[in-house]
Scaffold this active site. Structure first.
Site, PDB file in Angstrom:
ATOM      1  N   ASP A  72      10.595   4.419  -5.165  1.00  0.00           N
ATOM      2  CA  ASP A  72       9.844   3.176  -5.331  1.00  0.00           C
ATOM      3  C   ASP A  72      10.279   2.559  -6.666  1.00  0.00           C
ATOM      4  O   ASP A  72      10.990   3.178  -7.457  1.00  0.00           O
ATOM      5  CB  ASP A  72       8.329   3.406  -5.266  1.00  0.00           C
ATOM      6  CG  ASP A  72       7.592   2.116  -4.891  1.00  0.00           C
ATOM      7  OD1 ASP A  72       8.199   1.031  -4.994  1.00  0.00           O
ATOM      8  OD2 ASP A  72       6.415   2.185  -4.503  1.00  0.00           O
TER       9      ASP A  72
HETATM   10  C1  NOJ Z   1       6.565  -1.437  -5.259  1.00  0.00           C
HETATM   11  C2  NOJ Z   1       5.752  -1.110  -4.053  1.00  0.00           C
HETATM   12  O1  NOJ Z   1       4.996   0.069  -4.280  1.00  0.00           O
HETATM   13  C3  NOJ Z   1       6.593  -0.922  -2.802  1.00  0.00           C
HETATM   14  O2  NOJ Z   1       5.728  -0.773  -1.704  1.00  0.00           O
HETATM   15  C4  NOJ Z   1       7.516  -2.091  -2.612  1.00  0.00           C
HETATM   16  O3  NOJ Z   1       8.259  -1.911  -1.440  1.00  0.00           O
HETATM   17  C5  NOJ Z   1       8.416  -2.188  -3.813  1.00  0.00           C
HETATM   18  N1  NOJ Z   1       7.609  -2.428  -5.000  1.00  0.00           N
HETATM   19  C6  NOJ Z   1       9.461  -3.296  -3.678  1.00  0.00           C
HETATM   20  O4  NOJ Z   1       8.853  -4.532  -3.694  1.00  0.00           O
END
Ligand code: NOJ
Length: 757
Positions: A298
């Site tokens: 993430d």
């Molecule tokens: C952080 C989020 O937790 C995740 O779900 C998301 O896909 C990413 N950012 C990219 O935007």
């Protein structure tokens, strides 16, 4: 830097490689990525000639450089340089046929090995045609519909150059304070698994290599929804048993449905952050489940290993994550910055790096990006395939199926279209932004049909529609209360739309209360005091503790955030064009103090009894929820006959048939979601009081009845025994069938011990 010469055959392979037609016809479920020998051979050739920097580059994902929200981003000079050097695997938060084509051109025409980029975006519930938020769609209990909606999202996103979505979000969530509950399918692993698989199928279609498919990314692996206190990013401490029985099943279902990628979660699980968790990423995911795609971290979760306190610095964080099995680095820069040196110094084995590169290239190959890097960057498709009338109609249908009728005293609903005057009140009544919900991708407020517009279109020409906002979603001012009460007093019925703003759910949006924010509760109370029939329309991203408002309103609709067609869909239900059939995918607590509260809890040694002090309960609250899991009313009524099970004993490896007759006892046609729960009465370990094991959507005309049969098979009863084995334990079981998890009829059956060998 000097690059080795690229053999002609490799260049050729990159450009002309096309999958054989027979392979393209196969479904992803039938053939997980990696089954393609041609892809593997091409990857072998590439790995032989890639420099260390080019290999690492394939593992790097960086966010696009935004220009403005709707003209889309473009590639920054730094990114261009990285792409030209072959040191960038993909860009996310980039969209638009033109922008993605331009970026792809740099990779395919100006980099040495011409490896195409992958373009990611959070396409969570639609691209431009915004569908209901995932928690809302889960209320439909309709995997086929959810799959169709994900398909539309993929068709639209892929027309705009996107090849990879960061979805589905398949985290089980049992704490409504957690803002991200809005992005998933609720509290139940069975329903969650069906919907996870449906979304993967929808995003990837029958053939991920097709131009209209986008790679799915099941996230956040794993147990992100178990955050302590419902506070986003917080610590998770769960047993392996709960992990395997509650949090992991939807991921397994996504993998089995062919999901090409997974995303590691921000949280730790019992002391080990997911992003450095080799047991999870390699042992369970690859070893046990046979996953062959790639795992992406993430956003900066690799460098966050330093804050977690398991890595002293960025190089160590990078080495830990890669070793765990996190193949791609989303945004932290740790791989780009550190992996080449770590490999040179022998700290990270080349074989480990190569394996991660192979997985990323495998997904690119499965997506057909080598065969046609520009297939998804189609300005003509972008003009014709986005927000089409058919997609918009589908969003309306999805909206109606996602609505849950929570109360309908004295058949307040449906309202007559011919009422003299309707008052439409509340901060969300004319709101065109919040119905888009969190993560709306390219959704635009100008595409949204508000509730006020939906009602105005639905009523008869002579019906007068009065509108007053009443108050804002948050804040304590009541400047418009008087106007709202005036409108209510002059109306024959009042529709009052209250709830949350879309920023109040989604990432980093945990709340410490579940009450209606601001003075909305006071507005509902004042409007109800006028004595007019009041229909409460809730718009929100999580269960709300509406105990007081429930008493004050005559009818209540939970509509969540329904997307671009919100107003039309709600009006369809308000005026009876559609008979609601949604059921709650999550338990509604009476107050936040009951959280976490979920239907498949354990019995405890002292099950709650509200009349007995020394039982597992609160002294100041009933032990039951406000609404149980699976709850939802209809404009008609359904009666259930007795439940029977045949045969009475399930043989080892066998199955039983559960039968019940359901009758529509009302005066109009309706759809009932018939739910089947099973309880293992005695086990070697404690077992949930019930677990959802099946459901059926059943549409019956007025007065019509039909038999419903479920098969409960041996595999449905598998659990983790006291010794940690996955097995079915012989003994007595109870099946329950009913209209929700509380109101059920039941029957016993037994499971025979396996024959002695
Ligand atoms: C952080 C989020 O937790 C995740 O779900 C998301 O896909 C990413 N950012 C990219 O935007």
């Amino acid at each position: 830097m000097k690059f080795p010469r690229v053999p002609f055959s490799v260049t050729l392979l990159c450009v002309v490689f096309v999958r054989p037609p027979a392979a393209r016809a196969e479904s992803p479920a039938a053939r997980p990525p990696g089954g393609d020998a041609r892809c593997e051979r091409m990857i072998d050739s590439l790995l032989r000639v890639m420099t260390l920097e080019e290999k690492v580059g394939q593992l790097v994902q960086i966010t696009g450089w935004h220009r403005d929200a709707h003209s889309g981003p473009s590639v920054s000079p730094e990114q261009r340089a990285l792409i030209e050097r072959g040191e960038l695997g993909g860009i996310f938060n980039i969209w638009g046929a033109r922008a993605t084509r331009e970026a792809q051109q740099i990779a395919v025409e100006h980099s040495r090995l011409k490896i195409p980029l992958i373009f990611g975006l959070d396409v969570i519930h639609g691209y431009r045609t915004t569908f209901p938020i995932p928690l809302a769609e889960a209320s439909s209990w309709d995997p086929a519909m959810v799959e169709r909606d994900a398909r539309v999202a993929a068709v639209e996103a892929s027309a705009s150059g996107v090849s990879w979505t960061f979805g589905p979000m398949v985290d089980i969530a049992r704490d409504s304070r957690w803002g991200r509950i809005a992005e998933g399918s609720g509290e139940d692993p069975y329903l969650g698994s069906l919907l996870a698989a449906a979304r993967v199928r929808g995003f990837q279609g029958n053939d991920p290599a097709s131009d209209s498919a986008i790679a799915a990314c099941a996230k956040h692996f794993a147990a992100y929804g178990g955050a302590e206190g419902g506070r986003d990013y917080n610590t998770v401490d769960v047993s392996e048993r709960t992990l395997r029985e509650v949090y992991l099943p939807p991921f397994r279902a996504a993998v089995d449905a062919g999901a090409l990628t997974l995303m590691s979660s921000f949280n730790e699980i019992s002391g080990v952050p997911s992003t450095s968790n080799r047991w999870l990423m390699t042992g369970v995911l690859r070893g046990e489940w046979g996953f062959r795609g790639f795992v992406v971290s993430d956003w900066t979760s690799i460098t966050e290993l330093i804050n977690h306190g398991v890595a002293a610095d960025t190089p160590r964080a990078a080495a830990l994550a890669l070793h765990a099995g996190v193949d791609a680095d989303l945004q932290s820069g740790a791989y780009l910055q550190c992996l080449p040196a770590l490999v040179r110094e022998g700290i990270v084995p080349v074989a480990e790096l190569d394996e991660s590169v192979r997985r990323v290239l495998r997904v690119k190959c499965a997506l057909g990006l080598f065969a046609d890097p520009y297939g998804r960057c189609s300005e003509s498709r972008e003009r014709t395939d986005i927000l089409t009338p058919a997609h918009v109609a589908q969003a309306r249908r999805a909206g109606t199926e996602s609505i849950v009728l929570l109360k309908n005293d004295n058949a307040t609903l449906p309202l007559a279209r011919t009422l003299g005057t309707i008052a439409v009140i509340g901060p969300l009544a004319a709101d065109s932004v919040d119905p888009l919900g969190p993560w709306d991708a390219m959704g635009r407020p100008s595409d949204v049909v508000t509730l006020l517009e939906g009602i105005s279109r639905a009523v008869a020409p002579a019906t007068k529609v009065l509108y007053a906002q009443g108050c804002t979603i948050e804040g304590n001012d009541r400047p418009d209360f008087a106007a709202a009460l005036g409108a209510a007093r002059s109306a024959d019925a009042v529709v009052i739309a209250v709830g949350e703003s879309r920023e109040m759910s989604g990432e980093a949006s945990s709340r410490s209360t579940l009450d209606l924010p601001g003075v909305q509760g006071a507005l509902v109370e004042a409007v109800a005091a006028t004595g007019k029939p009041v229909v409460l329309v809730l718009m929100n991203g999580r269960p709300l503790s509406i105990t007081r408002e429930l008493k004050q309103a005559n009818a209540v609709l939970e509509t969540w955030f329904l997307g671009v067609q919100a107003g039309n869909a709600i009006a369809d239900v308000l005026f009876g064009a559609v008979n609601p059939s949604g059921k709650l995918p999550v338990t509604f607590p009476r107050t936040v103090g009951q959280v976490p509260i979920y239907y498949d809890h354990k019995n405890t040694g002292r099950p709650p009894l509200d009349t007995e002090k020394y039982t597992s309960r609160y002294i100041d609250l009933p032990s039951t929820p406000l609404f149980p899991f699976g709850y939802g009313l209809s404009y008609t009524t359904f009666a259930y006959g007795g439940v029977t099970v045949s045969p009475a004993t399930m043989d080892s490896g066998g199955a039983v048939t559960v039968s019940v007759r359901v009758k529509n006892t009302g005066t109009r046609a309706g759809t009932e979601i018939v739910q089947l729960y099973v309880r293992q009465n005695v086990g070697s370990v404690t077992r949930p009081v019930k677990e959802l094991k099946g459901f059926r959507r059943l549409t019956l005309g007025a007065g019509e009845s039909a038999p419903v049969e479920f098969t409960v098979a041996w595999g449905d009863l598998v659990m983790t025994t006291a010794s940690g084995r996955r097995a079915v334990e012989p003994g007595t079981f109870t099946v329950q069938v009913g209209t929700n998890s509380r109101d059920v009829g039941e029957a016993p059956f037994a499971v025979a011990a396996p024959p002695a060998r």
